[in-house]
Design a protein around this motif. Sequence first.
Motif, mmCIF file in Angstrom:
data_model
loop_
_atom_site.group_PDB
_atom_site.id
_atom_site.type_symbol
_atom_site.label_atom_id
_atom_site.label_comp_id
_atom_site.label_asym_id
_atom_site.label_seq_id
_atom_site.Cartn_x
_atom_site.Cartn_y
_atom_site.Cartn_z
ATOM 1 N N GLU A 40 0.835 -1.202 0.000
ATOM 2 C CA GLU A 40 0.000 0.000 0.000
ATOM 3 C C GLU A 40 0.870 1.252 0.000
ATOM 4 O O GLU A 40 0.573 2.221 -0.707
ATOM 5 C CB GLU A 40 -0.949 -0.015 1.189
ATOM 6 C CG GLU A 40 -2.060 -1.037 1.029
ATOM 7 C CD GLU A 40 -2.881 -1.262 2.293
ATOM 8 O OE1 GLU A 40 -2.569 -0.662 3.346
ATOM 9 O OE2 GLU A 40 -3.845 -2.043 2.216
ATOM 10 N N ASP A 41 1.952 1.244 0.774
ATOM 11 C CA ASP A 41 2.882 2.383 0.788
ATOM 12 C C ASP A 41 3.530 2.568 -0.583
ATOM 13 O O ASP A 41 3.666 3.694 -1.073
ATOM 14 C CB ASP A 41 3.973 2.185 1.841
ATOM 15 C CG ASP A 41 3.457 2.291 3.268
ATOM 16 O OD1 ASP A 41 2.324 2.793 3.474
ATOM 17 O OD2 ASP A 41 4.187 1.863 4.182
ATOM 18 N N ILE A 42 3.939 1.476 -1.207
ATOM 19 C CA ILE A 42 4.563 1.543 -2.529
ATOM 20 C C ILE A 42 3.580 2.103 -3.545
ATOM 21 O O ILE A 42 3.926 2.981 -4.346
ATOM 22 C CB ILE A 42 5.085 0.156 -2.969
ATOM 23 C CG1 ILE A 42 6.255 -0.272 -2.085
ATOM 24 C CG2 ILE A 42 5.495 0.167 -4.444
ATOM 25 C CD1 ILE A 42 6.654 -1.736 -2.231
ATOM 26 N N SER A 43 2.343 1.615 -3.521
ATOM 27 C CA SER A 43 1.360 2.107 -4.493
ATOM 28 C C SER A 43 1.104 3.598 -4.292
ATOM 29 O O SER A 43 0.993 4.348 -5.266
ATOM 30 C CB SER A 43 0.062 1.295 -4.436
ATOM 31 O OG SER A 43 -0.622 1.500 -3.222
ATOM 32 N N ALA A 44 1.051 4.053 -3.055
ATOM 33 C CA ALA A 44 0.861 5.484 -2.785
ATOM 34 C C ALA A 44 2.068 6.279 -3.283
ATOM 35 O O ALA A 44 1.914 7.338 -3.905
ATOM 36 C CB ALA A 44 0.642 5.721 -1.297
ATOM 37 N N GLN A 45 3.260 5.775 -3.006
ATOM 38 C CA GLN A 45 4.483 6.455 -3.441
ATOM 39 C C GLN A 45 4.531 6.565 -4.963
ATOM 40 O O GLN A 45 4.968 7.568 -5.510
ATOM 41 C CB GLN A 45 5.715 5.692 -2.933
ATOM 42 C CG GLN A 45 7.034 6.299 -3.343
ATOM 43 C CD GLN A 45 7.299 7.660 -2.721
ATOM 44 O OE1 GLN A 45 6.919 7.915 -1.599
ATOM 45 N NE2 GLN A 45 7.939 8.533 -3.476
ATOM 46 N N GLU A 46 4.082 5.531 -5.655
ATOM 47 C CA GLU A 46 4.132 5.508 -7.114
ATOM 48 C C GLU A 46 2.912 6.145 -7.766
ATOM 49 O O GLU A 46 2.855 6.283 -8.980
ATOM 50 C CB GLU A 46 4.273 4.057 -7.603
ATOM 51 C CG GLU A 46 5.582 3.416 -7.191
ATOM 52 C CD GLU A 46 6.794 4.180 -7.710
ATOM 53 O OE1 GLU A 46 6.777 4.635 -8.877
ATOM 54 O OE2 GLU A 46 7.765 4.324 -6.941
ATOM 55 N N GLY A 47 1.909 6.501 -6.955
ATOM 56 C CA GLY A 47 0.727 7.166 -7.496
ATOM 57 C C GLY A 47 -0.189 6.256 -8.285
ATOM 58 O O GLY A 47 -0.842 6.687 -9.231
ATOM 59 N N VAL A 48 -0.221 4.976 -7.899
ATOM 60 C CA VAL A 48 -1.122 4.018 -8.549
ATOM 61 C C VAL A 48 -1.950 3.334 -7.470
ATOM 62 O O VAL A 48 -1.580 3.334 -6.299
ATOM 63 C CB VAL A 48 -0.355 2.955 -9.373
ATOM 64 C CG1 VAL A 48 0.450 3.605 -10.490
ATOM 65 C CG2 VAL A 48 0.550 2.116 -8.495
ATOM 66 N N SER A 49 -3.056 2.755 -7.876
ATOM 67 C CA SER A 49 -3.873 2.026 -6.904
ATOM 68 C C SER A 49 -3.187 0.714 -6.542
ATOM 69 O O SER A 49 -2.354 0.195 -7.300
ATOM 70 C CB SER A 49 -5.265 1.748 -7.481
ATOM 71 O OG SER A 49 -5.175 0.799 -8.529
ATOM 72 N N LEU A 50 -3.565 0.175 -5.400
ATOM 73 C CA LEU A 50 -3.040 -1.127 -4.997
ATOM 74 C C LEU A 50 -3.407 -2.179 -6.035
ATOM 75 O O LEU A 50 -2.596 -3.034 -6.383
ATOM 76 C CB LEU A 50 -3.567 -1.518 -3.613
ATOM 77 C CG LEU A 50 -3.096 -2.862 -3.069
ATOM 78 C CD1 LEU A 50 -1.575 -2.890 -2.910
ATOM 79 C CD2 LEU A 50 -3.774 -3.164 -1.738
ATOM 80 N N GLU A 51 -4.622 -2.099 -6.566
ATOM 81 C CA GLU A 51 -5.072 -3.056 -7.575
ATOM 82 C C GLU A 51 -4.189 -3.011 -8.821
ATOM 83 O O GLU A 51 -3.856 -4.041 -9.399
ATOM 84 C CB GLU A 51 -6.530 -2.792 -7.948
ATOM 85 C CG GLU A 51 -7.514 -3.099 -6.839
ATOM 86 C CD GLU A 51 -7.573 -2.030 -5.732
ATOM 87 O OE1 GLU A 51 -7.041 -0.903 -5.904
ATOM 88 O OE2 GLU A 51 -8.120 -2.344 -4.666
ATOM 89 N N THR A 52 -3.799 -1.798 -9.237
ATOM 90 C CA THR A 52 -2.932 -1.648 -10.409
ATOM 91 C C THR A 52 -1.556 -2.245 -10.142
ATOM 92 O O THR A 52 -0.984 -2.932 -10.995
ATOM 93 C CB THR A 52 -2.804 -0.158 -10.786
ATOM 94 O OG1 THR A 52 -4.103 0.341 -11.095
ATOM 95 C CG2 THR A 52 -1.878 0.042 -11.972
ATOM 96 N N LEU A 53 -1.028 -2.007 -8.952
ATOM 97 C CA LEU A 53 0.271 -2.565 -8.578
ATOM 98 C C LEU A 53 0.216 -4.090 -8.573
ATOM 99 O O LEU A 53 1.083 -4.758 -9.149
ATOM 100 C CB LEU A 53 0.691 -2.040 -7.207
ATOM 101 C CG LEU A 53 2.064 -2.457 -6.723
ATOM 102 C CD1 LEU A 53 3.145 -1.731 -7.522
ATOM 103 C CD2 LEU A 53 2.216 -2.157 -5.256
#
Length: 99
Positions: A40-53
């Motif tokens: 979740e932290d990575i997806s926020a950092q990268e500006g994508v949803s968790l689902e996309t990640l």
Amino acid sequence: MQNLLRILGQTSYEQRRREFTVDGRRVSACVSQECWDALEDISAQEGVSLETLIAGVARRCGRRSLSLELDLFAISYYQTASLPAGGLRDVEPANLLPC
């Protein structure tokens, strides 16, 4: 070292299962809550949803275990981020995928 042992003492390692849809197909992964928090932290950092990640990792791992690949992805992401220059801003998740 004591700080690391303190953190490890607070880690539950309890597995949590989540389900996602990737390319119209239901997939599930079971990893520790700590791994979900990291993803979740990575997806926020990268500006994508968790689902996309999750979908990006799932598309690259084929028939291998999505749970294992998510663990490896989170570890690889943070290992690469700890390397010199720019921190997380310079990390490209697509280049970190282990599969």
